[in-house]
Design a protein around this motif. Structure first.
Motif, short mmCIF file in Angstrom:
data_model
loop_
_atom_site.label_atom_id
_atom_site.label_comp_id
_atom_site.label_asym_id
_atom_site.label_seq_id
_atom_site.Cartn_x
_atom_site.Cartn_y
_atom_site.Cartn_z
N UNK A 89 0.86 -1.18 0.00
CA UNK A 89 0.00 0.00 0.00
C UNK A 89 0.91 1.23 0.00
N UNK A 90 0.71 2.12 -0.97
CA UNK A 90 1.54 3.32 -1.04
C UNK A 90 0.97 4.40 -0.12
N UNK A 91 1.83 4.96 0.71
CA UNK A 91 1.43 6.12 1.51
C UNK A 91 2.36 7.26 1.12
N UNK A 92 1.77 8.34 0.60
CA UNK A 92 2.56 9.51 0.25
C UNK A 92 2.47 10.48 1.43
N UNK A 93 3.62 10.67 2.10
CA UNK A 93 3.62 11.45 3.34
C UNK A 93 3.98 12.92 3.11
N UNK A 94 3.94 13.35 1.82
CA UNK A 94 4.32 14.74 1.52
C UNK A 94 3.53 15.72 2.38
N UNK A 95 2.23 15.46 2.52
CA UNK A 95 1.39 16.40 3.26
C UNK A 95 0.93 15.82 4.60
N UNK A 96 1.55 14.72 5.01
CA UNK A 96 1.09 14.06 6.25
C UNK A 96 2.14 14.15 7.34
N UNK A 97 1.68 14.21 8.59
CA UNK A 97 2.60 14.15 9.72
C UNK A 97 2.81 12.70 10.14
N UNK A 98 3.76 12.50 11.05
CA UNK A 98 4.06 11.14 11.51
C UNK A 98 2.82 10.47 12.08
N UNK A 99 2.07 11.23 12.89
CA UNK A 99 0.90 10.65 13.55
C UNK A 99 -0.14 10.19 12.52
N UNK A 100 -0.29 10.97 11.42
CA UNK A 100 -1.25 10.59 10.37
C UNK A 100 -0.84 9.26 9.75
N UNK A 101 0.46 9.14 9.45
CA UNK A 101 0.94 7.92 8.78
C UNK A 101 0.81 6.73 9.73
N UNK A 102 1.18 6.94 11.00
CA UNK A 102 1.06 5.87 11.99
C UNK A 102 -0.39 5.39 12.05
N UNK A 103 -1.34 6.33 12.07
CA UNK A 103 -2.76 5.98 12.12
C UNK A 103 -3.18 5.12 10.93
#
Ligand code: DC
Length: 231
Positions: free
Chosen positions: A204-218
Motif C-alpha cells: 500500500x503506497x502512503x505519500x507522506x508529503x502532506x502528512x505528519x508522523x501521527x497521520x501515517x502511523x494511524x
C-alpha cells in the motif's frame, strides 16, 4: 494485536520510515527492526578496516566478518558492531556517503537478509509481532509479510526533513548538501542490480508529503487492524 503480525515498511531516504515504524511497533507492542542501520554498521566496519567501499571485490571478501547484534525493542532499539554500540556513529557523514555503494554488493545483502529473517523468526518465536523497515523488505526479505507499506514523499520534503535531523545532531550539512545526499542515494538505491528500491506489487503506497508522523502511523495501524481481523 491478537497474533504476531509482520509489517514491512519500505521507501526512500527521508520518507519518515524510522519514526513511523518505531511508533507503530511501540503502539502494537511489537518489535522493531531498522535494516538500514545494519547496512550502515557494516559500512562503518569497512571504513574502519580500510576496505575500499567503491570496490565490490574488496567488500565481498569481508562480508562475513563484522559481528552485528540488534536489539529490537522499539523503546530503545540499538545496534552493536563487534560488541560496541554504534547507533549514533552510523549516522555520521562518512557512513551516509558510503552506505549506498556497500549495500549494492549482493553477497553483503545475502548475509544481512539472513540476519534480518533470523531477527523476525526470533520475534515471532517469542510471541511478538515485528515492524521491519528498509528498501527491499516487502519484495525480498519478507515477501509473506502481513502488511506491506511503501512510504514515500516528495524529494523536497525528504531533503528538508533530513536537513533538520542533521542540524539537530549538530552536523555541518547544509540544505543543499542534504538534498544532494538524498538524490545521490535515491539514484544508487533505485538503479542497483541487487534488490533495487521498488514497490512490492501488493504494498500500500502512503505519500507522506502532506502528512505528519501521527497521520501515517494511524493509517498503518488501521491496515494492521483490518489484517488482524481477517485472521
Ligand atoms: O534507511 P537508511 O537511510 O538508514 O539506509 C541506509 C542505506 O542502506 C540506504 O542508502 C540503502 C541501504 N539499505 C538497503 O539497501 N536495503 C535495506 N533493506 C535498508 C537500507
Amino acid at each position: 494485536m491478537t497474533r504476531s503480525l509482520v509489517i514491512a515498511v519500505d521507501g526512500p531516504s527521508g520518507s519518515g520510515k524510522s519514526s513511523v515504524s518505531r511508533e507503530v511497533a511501540r503502539r502494537l507492542g511489537a518489535r522493531y527492526l531498522d535494516t538500514g542501520a545494519m547496512y550502515r554498521a557494516a559500512t562503518l566496519w569497512f571504513l574502519q578496516h580500510d576496505v575500499d567501499v567503491h570496490d565490490p571485490d574488496q567488500v565481498r571478501l569481508s562480508v562475513g566478518i563484522p559481528l552485528l547484534e540488534m536489539d529490537t525493542d522499539p523503546q530503545q532499539p540499538s545496534i552493536r558492531l563487534d560488541g560496541v554500540d554504534v547507533g549514533s556513529r552510523i549516522r555520521e557523514a562518512d557512513v551516509t556517503a558510503a552506505v549506498s555503494y556497500v549495500s549494492a554488493v549482493p553477497e553483503l545483502r545475502a548475509r544481512l537478509v539472513e540476519l534480518q529473517r533470523t531477527a523476525v523468526a526470533d520475534a515471532i518465536g517469542t510471541g511478538f509481532g515485528i515492524v521491519v523497515e528498509g528498501r527491499d523488505i516487502g519484495r525480498v526479505v519478507l515477501p509473506d509479510a502481513d502488511v506491506k507499506i511503501f512510504l514515500t514523499a516528495d524529494v523536497d520534503v525528504r531533503a528538508e526533513r533530513r536537513h533538520r535531523e542533521e542540524v539537530e545532531r549538530g552536523s555541518a550539512v547544509d540544505a543543499a548538501g542534504a538534498m544532494s545526499s538524498i538524490t545521490d542515494r535515491d539514484a544508487i538505491d533505485t538503479t542497483r542490480a541487487a534488490s533495487p528500491l521498488l514497490k512490492a506489487e501488493d504494498a500500500v503506497v502512503i505519500d507522506a508529503t502532506e502528512l505528519g508522523i501521527e497521520d501515517v502511523v494511524g493509517l498503518i495501524l488501521e491496515l494492521a487492524d483490518a489484517r488482524d481481523l481477517r485472521h
